[in-house]
Design a protein around this motif. Structure first.
Motif, PDB file in Angstrom:
ATOM      1  N   CYS A   1     -76.369 -50.777  32.258  1.00 36.85           N
ATOM      2  CA  CYS A   1     -74.686 -50.340  32.049  1.00 36.85           C
ATOM      3  C   CYS A   1     -74.670 -48.845  33.019  1.00 36.85           C
ATOM      4  CB  CYS A   1     -74.602 -50.061  30.472  1.00 36.85           C
ATOM      5  SG  CYS A   1     -73.104 -49.265  30.048  1.00 36.85           S
TER       6      CYS A   1
ATOM      7  N   LEU B   1     -72.599 -45.931  32.910  1.00 40.02           N
ATOM      8  CA  LEU B   1     -71.682 -45.185  32.025  1.00 40.02           C
ATOM      9  C   LEU B   1     -70.653 -44.325  32.839  1.00 40.02           C
ATOM     10  CD1 LEU B   1     -74.462 -43.355  29.552  1.00 40.02           C
ATOM     11  CD2 LEU B   1     -73.125 -45.615  29.416  1.00 40.02           C
TER      12      LEU B   1
ATOM     13  N   CYS C   1     -73.070 -52.438  26.824  1.00 41.60           N
ATOM     14  CA  CYS C   1     -71.933 -51.720  27.532  1.00 41.60           C
ATOM     15  C   CYS C   1     -70.742 -52.158  26.746  1.00 41.60           C
ATOM     16  CB  CYS C   1     -71.678 -52.265  29.109  1.00 41.60           C
ATOM     17  SG  CYS C   1     -70.791 -51.170  29.974  1.00 41.60           S
TER      18      CYS C   1
ATOM     19  N   LEU D   1     -69.905 -36.117  30.180  1.00 39.18           N
ATOM     20  CA  LEU D   1     -71.006 -36.825  30.356  1.00 39.18           C
ATOM     21  C   LEU D   1     -72.097 -36.353  31.121  1.00 39.18           C
ATOM     22  CD1 LEU D   1     -72.361 -39.598  29.561  1.00 39.18           C
ATOM     23  CD2 LEU D   1     -71.394 -40.443  31.775  1.00 39.18           C
TER      24      LEU D   1
ATOM     25  N   LEU E   1     -73.013 -37.640  25.730  1.00 37.76           N
ATOM     26  CA  LEU E   1     -71.784 -37.653  25.762  1.00 37.76           C
ATOM     27  C   LEU E   1     -70.932 -36.783  25.051  1.00 37.76           C
ATOM     28  CD1 LEU E   1     -69.682 -40.924  26.761  1.00 37.76           C
ATOM     29  CD2 LEU E   1     -68.917 -39.499  24.882  1.00 37.76           C
TER      30      LEU E   1
ATOM     31  N   CYS F   1     -66.967 -44.882  31.218  1.00 36.59           N
ATOM     32  CA  CYS F   1     -65.928 -43.734  30.812  1.00 36.59           C
ATOM     33  C   CYS F   1     -64.756 -43.829  31.617  1.00 36.59           C
ATOM     34  CB  CYS F   1     -66.714 -42.311  31.042  1.00 36.59           C
ATOM     35  SG  CYS F   1     -68.195 -42.115  29.832  1.00 36.59           S
TER      36      CYS F   1
ATOM     37  N   LEU G   1     -70.661 -49.749  23.500  1.00 31.22           N
ATOM     38  CA  LEU G   1     -70.670 -48.533  23.926  1.00 31.22           C
ATOM     39  C   LEU G   1     -69.071 -48.051  24.370  1.00 31.22           C
ATOM     40  CD1 LEU G   1     -73.804 -47.335  25.751  1.00 31.22           C
ATOM     41  CD2 LEU G   1     -73.347 -47.195  23.364  1.00 31.22           C
ATOM     42  N   SER G   2     -68.484 -49.113  24.899  1.00 32.81           N
ATOM     43  CA  SER G   2     -67.073 -48.887  25.044  1.00 32.81           C
ATOM     44  C   SER G   2     -66.223 -48.820  23.808  1.00 32.81           C
ATOM     45  CB  SER G   2     -66.566 -49.951  26.047  1.00 32.81           C
ATOM     46  OG  SER G   2     -65.284 -49.860  26.265  1.00 32.81           O
TER      47      SER G   2
END
Length: 409
Positions: free
Chosen positions: A256, A258, A292, A320, A329, A262, A295-296
């Motif tokens: 993923c 990040l 992913c 981040l 984060l 983001c 986390l989104s």
């Protein structure tokens, strides 16, 4: 019907009383009255040897030695009272049958009393030893009884605790089952209502003009659609929370980015809310083995809360960065402070701070609870720091591949 089957008190107490009665029944011969009666034959046996010696004119300076044994036996088996009675009985028996003049009680005479005095003192010393032993024995018995009672009480409490834990586990399973089934059952009518509303809105949109009575209808249908969307989101949140807590949803672990995640979430939130969200991202892609999509979902929840509970002029910033064995984060807003005593509670399901309850912003208090479950399933940590001067920042710490130890099924 047998009336003896009726019982009073808990089963454990009845069992203890039964054991005590059985012990008492088995030790009836240890009753003090038996000791008083046994003093007579024991003293008689103790006098047999000195009587035979007296008949054979054998001089024995320890004529009452066997009486000590009789006193000791009675004292050890039946206690102090019978032992004292044995001493008195042996003194009278020696004076009457052995010490001249025989068959006459003359211990009250000074000469006879002085001759019996060492015997009496020795007997009383034995009695004193018996008293000490009896006292220690009672202490030991009391300690053993206390230990038995305590062990019995702990056994009952442990059994009750196990039963309570079993009931709680069963209730928790029923709760999860109810939430799961109810959520699935609600999804079908919600989807049907939403579909019918959208069809009606499309049909109305094809009409160039509407009759006067139907003019408010599109706005009303849009409100119905908005509420069905909100209700559908609630059902999804309930399913997510229940599934994550019961470990039923596996994380789809993959590589993923990040940074990209983001950027995508921030673009969506800016388009939906009209807020300007500042970003501070690493210059190069930050890759992590993670789910992913989940986390989104976490980042969306944090940004949605920041937007929802911040005034229109407040600044919102996403940061981040990589720190040694973790990725950090942070979602910061300069809105009102969250009191320290409430900071732990805001991650509990259905909890909303008093300020949030008083606001016009609607919410169920599930977003942060779900986010916390997702982060912890990744082996990370979610927490908040808040002050009047600095504002409020939610932090997500995730372990890098070299430090992650969680295996997700």
């Amino acid at each position: 019907m047998n009336g003896n089957r009726h019982s009073h008190g808990p089963p454990g107490e009845n069992c203890t009383k039964t054991e005590q009665l059985q012990r008492r029944a088995q030790r009836w011969w240890r009753h003090p009255l038996v000791g008083y009666l046994m003093a007579f034959p024991l003293v008689a046996l103790a006098l047999i040897v000195p009587t035979i010696e007296a008949l054979w004119h054998i001089n024995n300076y320890f004529i009452g030695s066997l009486c000590f044994i009789a006193t000791a036996i009675v004292g050890l088996l039946w206690g102090v009272g019978p032992a004292l009675f044995t001493i008195i009985l042996s003194v009278l028996a020696l004076d009457f049958f052995i010490i001249p003049p025989i068959y006459v009680l003359s211990f009250y005479r000074p000469t006879n009393f002085i001759s019996l005095l060492p015997f009496i003192i020795a007997q009383l010393f034995i009695l004193f030893l018996i008293v000490l032993r009896e006292r220690d024995h009672q202490r030991i018995q009391a300690a053993e009884q206390k230990a038995r009672d305590r062990a019995h009480e702990l056994a009952i409490n442990n059994q009750a605790l196990q039963e309570s834990n079993t009931k709680l586990e069963r209730m928790d399973q029923l709760k999860d089952l109810f939430i799961s089934q109810a959520s699935h059952e609600l999804k079908t009518p919600i989807t049907t209502i939403r579909g019918q509303v959208q069809i009606a809105l499309r049909r109305l949109s094809t009409q160039q003009t509407l009759p006067e009575p139907l003019m408010p209808l599109p706005a009303q249908l849009e409100k119905v659609e908005a509420q069905t969307i909100r209700l559908h989101a609630l059902v999804d949140d309930l399913l997510d929370l229940s599934s994550f807590q019961s470990k039923q949803i596996p994380l789809r672990i993959a590589l993923c980015d990040l940074n990209r995640l983001c950027q995508n979430v921030v673009e969506d939130q800016e388009a939906l809310s009209g807020y300007r969200i500042e970003m501070e991202l690493p210059p190069s892609p930050l890759l992590l083995q993670a789910d992913c999509e989940r986390l989104s979902q976490v980042l969306t929840n944090l940004l949605t809360n920041a937007i929802k509970y911040s005034p229109s002029e407040a600044s919102i910033r996403l940061c981040l960065k990589q720190e040694q064995a973790r990725v950090l984060l942070g979602v910061h807003n300069s809105g009102s402070r969250i009191p320290e005593e409430l900071q732990e509670h805001i991650f509990e399901p259905f909890y909303r701070a008093p300020g949030a309850q008083a606001s016009s912003k609607k919410g169920w208090g599930l977003g942060l609870a779900i986010s916390k479950e997702i982060v912890e399933r990744h082996g990370g940590k979610l927490w908040v720091e808040s002050s009047e001067e600095e504002g409020t920042t939610f932090f997500v710490s995730l372990p890098t591949p070299s430090s992650a130890t969680e295996t997700v099924g």
